[in-house]
Design an enzyme around this catalytic site. Structure first.
Site, PDB file in Angstrom:
ATOM      1  N   ASP A 178       0.170  -2.276  12.428  1.00 39.49           N
ATOM      2  CA  ASP A 178       0.580  -2.806  11.121  1.00 39.49           C
ATOM      3  C   ASP A 178       0.771  -4.319  11.237  1.00 39.49           C
ATOM      4  O   ASP A 178       1.722  -4.797  11.872  1.00 39.49           O
ATOM      5  CB  ASP A 178       1.889  -2.133  10.685  1.00 39.49           C
ATOM      6  CG  ASP A 178       2.254  -2.508   9.263  1.00 39.49           C
ATOM      7  OD1 ASP A 178       2.339  -3.723   8.957  1.00 39.49           O
ATOM      8  OD2 ASP A 178       2.434  -1.603   8.437  1.00 39.49           O
ATOM      9  N   ASP A 198       4.181  -5.863   9.930  1.00 34.45           N
ATOM     10  CA  ASP A 198       5.302  -5.585  10.829  1.00 34.45           C
ATOM     11  C   ASP A 198       5.211  -6.414  12.109  1.00 34.45           C
ATOM     12  O   ASP A 198       6.222  -6.886  12.621  1.00 34.45           O
ATOM     13  CB  ASP A 198       5.335  -4.093  11.187  1.00 34.45           C
ATOM     14  CG  ASP A 198       5.890  -3.257  10.051  1.00 34.45           C
ATOM     15  OD1 ASP A 198       6.538  -3.825   9.144  1.00 34.45           O
ATOM     16  OD2 ASP A 198       5.665  -2.032  10.056  1.00 34.45           O
ATOM     17  N   THR A 223      -0.770   7.649  -0.988  1.00 36.07           N
ATOM     18  CA  THR A 223      -2.090   7.553  -1.648  1.00 36.07           C
ATOM     19  C   THR A 223      -2.951   6.451  -1.038  1.00 36.07           C
ATOM     20  O   THR A 223      -4.162   6.417  -1.241  1.00 36.07           O
ATOM     21  CB  THR A 223      -1.932   7.237  -3.149  1.00 36.07           C
ATOM     22  OG1 THR A 223      -1.354   5.931  -3.256  1.00 36.07           O
ATOM     23  CG2 THR A 223      -1.049   8.248  -3.845  1.00 36.07           C
ATOM     24  N   ARG A 274       0.850  -1.187   0.000  1.00 30.56           N
ATOM     25  CA  ARG A 274       0.000   0.000   0.000  1.00 30.56           C
ATOM     26  C   ARG A 274       0.887   1.238   0.000  1.00 30.56           C
ATOM     27  O   ARG A 274       1.742   1.387   0.867  1.00 30.56           O
ATOM     28  CB  ARG A 274      -0.820  -0.045   1.304  1.00 30.56           C
ATOM     29  CG  ARG A 274      -2.182   0.501   1.185  1.00 30.56           C
ATOM     30  CD  ARG A 274      -3.000   0.198   2.415  1.00 30.56           C
ATOM     31  NE  ARG A 274      -2.510   0.781   3.652  1.00 30.56           N
ATOM     32  CZ  ARG A 274      -3.299   1.257   4.601  1.00 30.56           C
ATOM     33  NH1 ARG A 274      -4.608   1.230   4.455  1.00 30.56           N
ATOM     34  NH2 ARG A 274      -2.809   1.729   5.711  1.00 30.56           N
TER      35      ARG A 274
END
Ligand code: PRP
Ligand code: URA
Length: 209
Positions: free
Chosen positions: A200, A203, A108, A104
């Site tokens: 995340d 991660d 944006t 991703r």
């Protein structure tokens, strides 16, 4: 069959709560993602086709159901979707595994493809796409687009946590797929992270931050 299933099983809810905790370390996080994927897959695969086969028990011969047709395809969205694969393979060890690489864009929030390899013949398989996080829905929609472009038809999408924005976008873009969600969270924040979410997922699974 309903298009969206949001799980309310206490085991799944409990395990998701531990995942959310910022103090849960990589080892435990990985193990929980696998366990949740296994519990979700148990339900998501309840419509796998069966065919009666002859089996001889120690007592007599009988016709008894076994999973029929082409082997299942599990397709994780890299990276974080990989964390869910072993949980599904624990239930269906003969499944084939494809991969879709998407990241991703941090500005944006749009997905970019960097890898796609699917087990042939993809059009004959039930396909389970995995990604723990359904946030804006951009990655999920793009992954299902790729799979359909390659001929995939019977597609199920499994995510552990979804935001309403992503769930709506995926439903609207692909009304013909089944979507399984461990928990539906409140919203996205300005950085397109799910709130309260778990941070995340990639991660936390791979220990990269
Ligand atoms: C995360 C997550 C999903 C995506 C969800 O991946 O694993 O793939 O974001 O966001 P979206 O619904 O807004 O598209 P990321 O791009 O961070 O890559 P990673 O799995 O390699 O960490
Ligand atoms: N991707 C993640 O890993 N977490 C989020 O909250 C949103 C996207």
């Amino acid at each position: 069959m309903e298009q969206v299933i949001i799980f309310d099983h206490p085991l799944i809810q409990h395990k998701i709560s531990i995942l959310r905790d910022k103090n849960t370390g990589t080892n435990e996080f990985r193990a929980l993602v696998e366990e949740i994927a296994m519990l979700m897959a148990y339900e998501a695969l309840r419509d796998l086709p069966l065919k009666d086969e002859e089996v001889t028990t120690p007592i007599e011969t009988c016709m008894t159901p076994k999973i029929a047709g082409r082997k299942l395809a599990v397709v994780p969205i890299l990276r974080a979707g990989l964390g869910m694969v072993n949980g599904i393979l624990a239930l269906v060890p003969s499944a084939k595994v494809g991969h879709i690489g998407l990241y991703r864009d941090e500005v944006t929030h749009e997905p970019h493809e960097y890898f796609c390899k699917l087990p042939a013949p993809i059009e004959e398989r039930t396909i389970v796409v995995t990604d723990p996080m359904l946030a804006t829905g951009g990655s999920a929609v793009a992954a299902v687009n790729f799979i359909k472009e390659h001929g995939g038809k019977k597609i199920k999408f499994m995510s552990i946590i979804a935001a309403p924005e992503g769930l709506n976008r995926l439903q609207e873009a692909h009304p013909d797929i089944q979507i399984y969600v461990g928990h539906l969270d409140r919203c996205l924040n300005k950085d397109a992270y799910i709130c309260p979410g778990l941070g995340d997922a990639g991660d936390r699974i791979f220990g990269t931050k």
